[in-house]
Scaffold this motif. Structure first.
Motif, PDB file in Angstrom:
ATOM      1  N   VAL A   8       2.309   3.201   7.081  1.00 30.37           N
ATOM      2  CA  VAL A   8       1.259   2.332   6.898  1.00 30.37           C
ATOM      3  C   VAL A   8       1.048   2.148   5.417  1.00 30.37           C
ATOM      4  O   VAL A   8       0.857   3.056   4.712  1.00 30.37           O
ATOM      5  CB  VAL A   8      -0.245   2.994   7.375  1.00 30.37           C
ATOM      6  N   VAL A   9       1.372   0.816   5.051  1.00 31.11           N
ATOM      7  CA  VAL A   9       1.337   0.362   3.655  1.00 31.11           C
ATOM      8  C   VAL A   9       0.190  -0.234   3.614  1.00 31.11           C
ATOM      9  O   VAL A   9      -0.371  -1.306   4.182  1.00 31.11           O
ATOM     10  CB  VAL A   9       2.571  -0.784   3.432  1.00 31.11           C
ATOM     11  N   ALA A  19      -9.762   6.670   3.849  1.00 33.18           N
ATOM     12  CA  ALA A  19      -9.920   8.209   4.650  1.00 33.18           C
ATOM     13  C   ALA A  19      -9.395   8.021   6.174  1.00 33.18           C
ATOM     14  O   ALA A  19      -8.700   9.126   6.217  1.00 33.18           O
ATOM     15  CB  ALA A  19     -11.245   8.616   4.283  1.00 33.18           C
ATOM     16  N   GLU A  20      -9.610   7.277   6.875  1.00 31.87           N
ATOM     17  CA  GLU A  20      -9.335   6.991   8.340  1.00 31.87           C
ATOM     18  C   GLU A  20      -7.844   6.960   8.351  1.00 31.87           C
ATOM     19  O   GLU A  20      -7.309   7.599   9.275  1.00 31.87           O
ATOM     20  CB  GLU A  20     -10.148   5.607   8.786  1.00 31.87           C
ATOM     21  N   ILE A  21      -7.342   6.130   7.460  1.00 34.06           N
ATOM     22  CA  ILE A  21      -5.937   6.058   7.481  1.00 34.06           C
ATOM     23  C   ILE A  21      -5.112   7.315   7.128  1.00 34.06           C
ATOM     24  O   ILE A  21      -4.003   7.528   8.008  1.00 34.06           O
ATOM     25  CB  ILE A  21      -5.400   4.868   6.332  1.00 34.06           C
ATOM     26  N   ALA A  22      -5.544   8.009   6.049  1.00 34.34           N
ATOM     27  CA  ALA A  22      -4.976   9.304   5.693  1.00 34.34           C
ATOM     28  C   ALA A  22      -5.072  10.225   7.044  1.00 34.34           C
ATOM     29  O   ALA A  22      -4.014  10.811   7.355  1.00 34.34           O
ATOM     30  CB  ALA A  22      -5.627   9.777   4.640  1.00 34.34           C
ATOM     31  N   LEU A  33       1.467   4.593   2.506  1.00 35.25           N
ATOM     32  CA  LEU A  33       1.766   4.108   1.100  1.00 35.25           C
ATOM     33  C   LEU A  33       0.660   3.425   0.533  1.00 35.25           C
ATOM     34  O   LEU A  33       0.341   2.213   1.273  1.00 35.25           O
ATOM     35  CB  LEU A  33       3.128   3.479   0.810  1.00 35.25           C
ATOM     36  N   MET A  34      -0.402   3.821  -0.289  1.00 38.41           N
ATOM     37  CA  MET A  34      -1.503   3.184  -0.707  1.00 38.41           C
ATOM     38  C   MET A  34      -1.337   2.614  -2.030  1.00 38.41           C
ATOM     39  O   MET A  34      -1.040   3.398  -3.023  1.00 38.41           O
ATOM     40  CB  MET A  34      -2.689   4.008  -0.644  1.00 38.41           C
ATOM     41  N   VAL A  35      -1.542   1.428  -2.347  1.00 34.91           N
ATOM     42  CA  VAL A  35      -1.134   0.554  -3.516  1.00 34.91           C
ATOM     43  C   VAL A  35      -2.379   0.029  -4.228  1.00 34.91           C
ATOM     44  O   VAL A  35      -3.095  -0.496  -3.332  1.00 34.91           O
ATOM     45  CB  VAL A  35       0.038  -0.405  -3.461  1.00 34.91           C
ATOM     46  N   SER A  36      -2.637   0.477  -5.298  1.00 33.00           N
ATOM     47  CA  SER A  36      -3.982  -0.140  -5.974  1.00 33.00           C
ATOM     48  C   SER A  36      -3.809  -0.402  -7.506  1.00 33.00           C
ATOM     49  O   SER A  36      -2.810   0.503  -8.235  1.00 33.00           O
ATOM     50  CB  SER A  36      -5.024   0.821  -5.674  1.00 33.00           C
ATOM     51  N   SER A  37      -4.497  -1.062  -7.975  1.00 34.80           N
ATOM     52  CA  SER A  37      -4.400  -1.183  -9.597  1.00 34.80           C
ATOM     53  C   SER A  37      -5.155   0.104 -10.172  1.00 34.80           C
ATOM     54  O   SER A  37      -5.670   0.654  -9.655  1.00 34.80           O
ATOM     55  CB  SER A  37      -5.089  -2.393  -9.955  1.00 34.80           C
ATOM     56  N   HIS A  38      -4.909   0.182 -11.499  1.00 27.09           N
ATOM     57  CA  HIS A  38      -5.457   1.223 -12.458  1.00 27.09           C
ATOM     58  C   HIS A  38      -7.035   1.064 -12.336  1.00 27.09           C
ATOM     59  O   HIS A  38      -7.746   2.046 -12.410  1.00 27.09           O
ATOM     60  CB  HIS A  38      -5.137   0.710 -13.912  1.00 27.09           C
ATOM     61  N   ASN A  39      -7.655   0.154 -11.907  1.00 26.48           N
ATOM     62  CA  ASN A  39      -9.150   0.119 -11.593  1.00 26.48           C
ATOM     63  C   ASN A  39      -9.648   0.965 -10.630  1.00 26.48           C
ATOM     64  O   ASN A  39     -10.890   0.797 -10.496  1.00 26.48           O
ATOM     65  CB  ASN A  39      -9.542  -1.565 -11.823  1.00 26.48           C
ATOM     66  N   HIS A  40      -8.779   1.094  -9.502  1.00 27.39           N
ATOM     67  CA  HIS A  40      -9.187   1.790  -8.449  1.00 27.39           C
ATOM     68  C   HIS A  40      -8.311   2.984  -8.249  1.00 27.39           C
ATOM     69  O   HIS A  40      -7.453   3.133  -7.743  1.00 27.39           O
ATOM     70  CB  HIS A  40      -9.108   1.038  -7.185  1.00 27.39           C
ATOM     71  N   PRO A  46      -1.963  14.733   1.769  1.00 30.05           N
ATOM     72  CA  PRO A  46      -0.836  15.031   2.403  1.00 30.05           C
ATOM     73  C   PRO A  46      -0.359  13.989   3.366  1.00 30.05           C
ATOM     74  O   PRO A  46      -1.416  13.453   4.056  1.00 30.05           O
ATOM     75  CB  PRO A  46      -1.283  16.150   3.264  1.00 30.05           C
ATOM     76  N   GLY A  47       0.813  13.389   3.074  1.00 32.21           N
ATOM     77  CA  GLY A  47       1.184  12.424   4.090  1.00 32.21           C
ATOM     78  C   GLY A  47       0.798  11.044   3.429  1.00 32.21           C
ATOM     79  O   GLY A  47       0.982  10.022   4.055  1.00 32.21           O
ATOM     80  N   VAL A  48       0.262  10.873   2.219  1.00 31.34           N
ATOM     81  CA  VAL A  48      -0.230   9.879   1.783  1.00 31.34           C
ATOM     82  C   VAL A  48       0.686   9.631   0.260  1.00 31.34           C
ATOM     83  O   VAL A  48       0.282  10.523  -0.783  1.00 31.34           O
ATOM     84  CB  VAL A  48      -1.489   9.635   1.399  1.00 31.34           C
ATOM     85  N   GLU A  49       1.150   8.620  -0.007  1.00 34.02           N
ATOM     86  CA  GLU A  49       1.823   8.573  -1.311  1.00 34.02           C
ATOM     87  C   GLU A  49       1.120   7.377  -2.121  1.00 34.02           C
ATOM     88  O   GLU A  49       0.704   6.356  -1.420  1.00 34.02           O
ATOM     89  CB  GLU A  49       3.383   7.787  -1.016  1.00 34.02           C
ATOM     90  N   ILE A  50       0.689   7.515  -3.334  1.00 31.21           N
ATOM     91  CA  ILE A  50      -0.084   6.808  -4.167  1.00 31.21           C
ATOM     92  C   ILE A  50       0.769   5.902  -5.091  1.00 31.21           C
ATOM     93  O   ILE A  50       1.502   6.964  -5.780  1.00 31.21           O
ATOM     94  CB  ILE A  50      -1.329   7.506  -4.802  1.00 31.21           C
ATOM     95  N   VAL A  51       0.676   4.786  -5.334  1.00 34.82           N
ATOM     96  CA  VAL A  51       1.190   4.145  -6.120  1.00 34.82           C
ATOM     97  C   VAL A  51       0.110   3.283  -6.931  1.00 34.82           C
ATOM     98  O   VAL A  51      -0.612   2.546  -6.567  1.00 34.82           O
ATOM     99  CB  VAL A  51       2.269   2.876  -5.885  1.00 34.82           C
TER     100      VAL A  51
END
Length: 156
Positions: A8-9, A19-22, A33-40, A46-51
């Protein structure tokens, strides 16, 4: 790096169901894979990669557009990003649990363009209704359905 199958991207900047996705990806044996800017700031789980990407206007969208694959579920409320995800063959789901398909993306993009033109002309447009627990429940049901279907090779 997270495997490409059953991923899930997430366009994480304004996503109310992180939280529900995780929890769902852990329950379904998938990954996120959760992608966000430096502002967030997002917290790894576990199971969640943060970019984290630059705070530029479209930085998260560009990262996601380059990372998304045919075997992913993209979670976003951005119709432009949804169109890119569909073009790459991903399943697309909004945080409110609406599945976006090739059949409705053109209408959604036209609506977005029309609203933007009105705003540029000084008109006020209506925003989305408040996020509800029904939206959250619908999202969880649809995400679980998509991930289970992908595991059984029944869904794109």
């Amino acid at each position: 790096m997270i495997p490409l199958r059953n991923r899930v991207v997430v366009d994480g900047d304004a996503c109310p169901v992180k939280a529900e996705i995780a929890q769902t990806v852990r329950d379904c044996g998938a990954a996120a894979l959760m992608v966000s800017s430096h502002n967030h700031r997002l917290v790894p789980e576990p199971g969640v990669e943060i970019v984290t990407v630059d705070a530029g206007d479209q930085a998260a969208d560009l990262y996601i557009a380059n990372a998304i694959t045919r075997s992913d579920v993209l979670v976003t409320g951005d119709y432009g990003l949804a169109a890119l995800g569909l073009a790459k063959g991903a399943a697309v789901l909004t945080p409110r649990g609406k599945r976006i398909t090739e059949d409705d993306i053109d209408g959604l993009l036209a609506q977005r363009h029309h609203s933007a033109r009105l705003r540029r002309g000084g008109k006020r447009t209506k925003g989305p209704p408040p996020f509800t627990e029904e939206d959250r429940a619908r999202f969880l049901q649809k995400l679980t359905f998509l991930l289970r279907g992908m595991q059984e090779n029944q869904l794109p």
